[in-house]
Design a protein around this motif. Structure first.
Motif, PDB file in Angstrom:
ATOM      1  N   THR A 275     -23.330 -12.580  25.849  1.00 44.81           N
ATOM      2  CA  THR A 275     -24.166 -13.367  26.115  1.00 44.81           C
ATOM      3  C   THR A 275     -24.823 -13.016  27.475  1.00 44.81           C
ATOM      4  OG1 THR A 275     -22.684 -14.858  26.942  1.00 44.81           O
ATOM      5  CG2 THR A 275     -23.424 -15.137  24.701  1.00 44.81           C
TER       6      THR A 275
ATOM      7  N   LYS B  47     -28.743 -11.988  28.479  1.00 49.20           N
ATOM      8  CA  LYS B  47     -29.354 -12.685  29.275  1.00 49.20           C
ATOM      9  C   LYS B  47     -30.290 -12.098  30.621  1.00 49.20           C
ATOM     10  CE  LYS B  47     -28.935 -16.830  32.369  1.00 49.20           C
ATOM     11  NZ  LYS B  47     -27.970 -18.034  33.100  1.00 49.20           N
TER      12      LYS B  47
ATOM     13  N   GLN C 286     -32.816 -10.292  28.770  1.00 47.26           N
ATOM     14  CA  GLN C 286     -34.017 -11.063  28.582  1.00 47.26           C
ATOM     15  C   GLN C 286     -34.987 -11.156  29.955  1.00 47.26           C
ATOM     16  OE1 GLN C 286     -34.931 -12.244  25.384  1.00 47.26           O
ATOM     17  NE2 GLN C 286     -36.731 -12.692  26.403  1.00 47.26           N
TER      18      GLN C 286
END
Length: 246
Positions: free
Chosen positions: A106, A110, A113
């Motif tokens: 994750t 992140k 992104q």
């Protein structure tokens, strides 16, 4: 499996029990339920009074890390970052969108992104550093639960010893009650000091080392993402990140 943790437990218990046997003692003399209840119950109660429930539950979940630490594949992560860099050079930052969606980590997802969204390097750094700091703080607080237990248990052991001696003094006229009272007194001290120095404090140190390793891993991911945002050459990125492997 962290084989050193397993060996450490076996060696620690073996040294105590083996030393007792070599001195002519019996193993059952070290097994005192009353002393165990006093030390463990008192230590647990003290630590529960000190901390909040989320911290305690987090500490209990992290206990398994002592024997089965989370895998931190820094070398594999560097390879992934170089692949991201090559993709960004060929297809642009938007080419990382599908990678970000499929990334299992994750934290990495992140960062990718943020790259896809076109965030400035300094903005990415500030956002991801907050997550690194908060995660490290929460995990460190959980590790300090065992550090606190290591501080309380010797004192609780002394309390158990005093209680045993009080029991002895109250039963001086009954010789049959002297033995159990003295046993509780000395065994409680052994439990308190032993559990602190053989288990609680080493466990806290091990967890802190794992947390530090995870923090370095996330810092490496951050540096890789920032380097991609700044348009660095993939080969230079790889060379820079390899410093985290030493």
């Amino acid at each position: 499996m962290d084989i050193l943790s397993l060996i450490g437990v076996i060696v620690a218990l073996g040294a105590i029990i083996g030393g007792n046997i070599l001195e002519g003692g019996h193993t059952r003399s070290l097994v005192q339920l009353t002393a165990f209840v006093i030390v463990m119950g008192g230590t647990l109660g003290a630590i529960l009074l000190q901390i909040q429930m989320p911290v305690f539950t987090r500490a209990m979940r992290m206990t398994i890390w002592v024997f089965l630490p989370p895998k931190v594949g820094s070398a594999e992560a560097i390879e992934r970052i170089v692949d991201w860099s090559n993709t960004a050079r060929k297809e642009g930052l938007l080419g990382l969108e599908s990678i970000a969606e499929s990334e299992s980590d994750t934290f990495s997802s992140k960062g990718l992104q943020l790259l896809v969204d076109g965030s400035e390097p300094e903005v990415i750094r500030k956002i991801m550093e907050v997550e690194i700091d908060v995660k490290e703080h929460h995990d460190t607080q959980a590790a300090k639960v065992y550090e606190g237990m290591g501080g309380y248990s010797p004192t609780i052991g002394i309390i158990g010893a005093v209680m045993g001696l009080i029991h002895v003094m109250n039963n001086l006229a009954d010789p049959s009650a002297l033995g159990p009272g003295i046993a509780v007194a000395f065994v409680a001290t052994i439990y308190g000091v032993g559990m602190a120095n053989l288990f609680f404090l080493p466990m806290a140190a091990k967890l802190k080392a794992i947390i530090h390793q995870q923090t370095q891993y996330r810092e490496m991911i951050l540096e890789g993402v920032i380097s991609i945002a700044e348009g660095e050459n993939p080969r230079n990125i790889e060379t820079k990140l390899q410093g985290y492997l030493h």
